[in-house]
Every structure is written in C-alpha cells, then in structure tokens.
Design an enzyme around this catalytic site. Structure first.
Site, short mmCIF file in Angstrom:
data_model
loop_
_atom_site.label_atom_id
_atom_site.label_comp_id
_atom_site.label_asym_id
_atom_site.label_seq_id
_atom_site.Cartn_x
_atom_site.Cartn_y
_atom_site.Cartn_z
CB CYS A 183 5.93 5.14 4.34
SG CYS A 183 6.98 6.46 3.74
CB CYS A 242 -0.93 -0.02 1.21
SG CYS A 242 -2.14 1.30 1.25
CB CYS A 243 3.80 2.28 2.08
SG CYS A 243 3.15 2.70 3.70
CB CYS A 303 -2.54 7.12 5.71
SG CYS A 303 -1.61 7.45 4.20
CB CYS A 352 -1.28 3.79 8.88
SG CYS A 352 -1.87 2.61 7.65
S1 SF4 Z 1 0.42 4.78 5.60
FE1 SF4 Z 1 -1.20 3.18 5.56
S2 SF4 Z 1 -2.84 3.93 4.18
FE2 SF4 Z 1 -1.00 5.24 3.89
S3 SF4 Z 1 0.01 4.35 2.15
FE3 SF4 Z 1 0.95 3.38 3.95
S4 SF4 Z 1 -0.26 1.51 4.41
FE4 SF4 Z 1 -1.42 2.79 2.91
#
Ligand code: SF4
Length: 243
Positions: free
Chosen positions: A236, A127-128, A210, A213
């Site tokens: 991240c 996701c990151c 985010c 998180c």
């Molecule tokens: S901080 Fe969380 S929501 Fe944001 S990009 Fe990374 S995993 Fe995804």
C-alpha cells in the site's frame, strides 16, 4: 533534517542506530524481541501498527502481555470490512489493550481527491496515500519506532525481511518481530493462546485490507495474492525500502 516527529532522518545516523540495536538484539525475535524493545531501549517511543487482520492477533497478544498500554495504531481507511471493525473492538477488549488509536483520513484530502469514493479504481496509489500513508505519518508523530506484522513467508520484497530495519524516509526504526515465523508457528501460537481469528478467514480471506482491493485466495495461492489482484501492486505504500 528532522521529520515532523522530531526524529533524525539523517541516513548515516539511522544506519548506525539500526546497527546498534541489531548488535544488541542478537538473534531475538518474536516476543523476546518485543519485550526487550518495549521495556528497554525504545520504552515509551514505540507503537504497534495493526490492521486487525488475519494474523494480527499474534502480535496484539504479545504486546498485551508485555504492556497493555502500548499504543496500537489502526488505520480506519473508511473502506474496511465491517467485520474488521467488530473484530478490532472485540479483540482489543479481550486482550485489555488500553490505547487503541483509530486513525482516519483527512476529510479535506477525501473531499479534494476522492469525493465519490472511487479513487481506489482510478488511482489506487493515491488512494492508499490519502487513506493510509498520510494518516499513519500523522499518527506516528512523536514515536521513534513502530512494530509491523510482516513476515518473510508473505513473499515478494518481504522474502528477506530483517527483524529490525530503518525507514530512511522518516528516520524511524521498524520492528518486524515475526519476520522469521512460519504460518504453522503462527497457527500454533493462536491455538496455544486460544486467540480468535478474523471472522473472514473462514471464508477464504488470508490477507485482509480494504473491501474493494481484497479478494479470497485459493488453496496454494500466496496469502497476499488477494490484495490488489488485478494490478501489479502488492504494497500500500506505508512500507518503503528499508535499510
Ligand atoms: S487498499 Fe484500496 S481502498 Fe484501501 S486505501 Fe488502498 S486503494 Fe484505497
């Protein structure tokens, strides 16, 4: 080997570039280091990457004083607090920053990997990657260096952070002007320049990323303890090991 930015990724070349800048920079840090780099050896080839988070106003103010046209890259992950977006617009306007670049994830990546928006809970590293690392790499095309807001007091791998380092993955130089600054010095700078802080700080958020998180932190906890707090994950992925 060359990156998409056209900068040399040869580790030996990067090491010697960083060493030369360190030797010339001496003990400069904070605004002195920034002014020297933005108006001198990296003029036109350096960008500030800002989350418009809890401590971001300090660097944004320093850059605005030196050159308000300095490119500022903001990663709009699509998962940010609404307050962050409002703060970004208000602060950028107040400081007169003229080149804010809000970078979003590739829609094709989102459709392929994250169609229902829950990837953060299943594969946070991926996701990151699609929401931060890949968009940042795209946004930094054409730049030889970027400025980060990391500080040593954040702890963990940041505890020995130098003010200048090389990123062997891209061949770029990373500049950490506030690496040696303390929380007290940051607070003093914010007060001296009457800078607004992120509205969520008063609610107990001390490192703001985010929504899914990020949690508030209790008194005595590290500022970044509220990031990915249910995981053994503290970064991240946009900050690999520097040299
Ligand atoms: S901080 Fe969380 S929501 Fe944001 S990009 Fe990374 S995993 Fe995804």
């Amino acid at each position: 080997m060359k990156t998409s930015a056209g900068v040399l990724a040869d580790p030996d070349t990067l090491v010697s570039r960083v060493a030369a800048h360190r030797a010339e920079a001496g003990d400069r840090a904070g605004p002195e280091l920034l002014r020297w780099l933005i108006t001198g050896p990296l003029a036109g080839r350096i960008a500030l990457v800002s989350s418009f988070g809890a401590e971001s106003a300090v660097l944004l103010h320093m850059v605005s004083v030196i050159d308000p046209a300095t490119p500022v890259i903001f990663l709009d992950t699509g998962k940010l607090f609404a307050e962050t977006l409002v703060y970004r617009d208000a602060l950028a306007g107040r400081l007169g920053l003229t080149d804010i670049r809000s970078i979003e994830p590739d829609p094709a990546d989102l459709a392929r990997h994250n169609p229902d928006g829950t990837l953060w809970s299943l594969e946070p590293d991926l996701c990151c990657h699609i929401r931060k690392t890949e968009p940042l790499d795209r946004a930094l095309t054409g730049f030889d260096a970027w400025i980060t807001g990391r500080k040593r007091f954040h702890g963990g791998a940041r505890g020995a952070l130098p003010t200048l380092e090389g990123d062997p993955g891209t061949g770029r130089i990373k500049v950490n002007p506030l690496a040696p600054w303390s929380p007290e010095r940051l607070s003093r700078y914010l007060a001296d320049h009457d800078l607004p802080v992120h509205p969520l700080v008063q609610d107990g958020y001390r490192s703001i990323g985010c929504v899914p998180c990020t949690r508030t932190v209790a008194p005595g906890e590290d500022a970044r303890a509220g990031r990915w707090s249910w995981l053994d994950k503290s970064e991240c992925g946009i900050h690999g090991d520097g040299i």
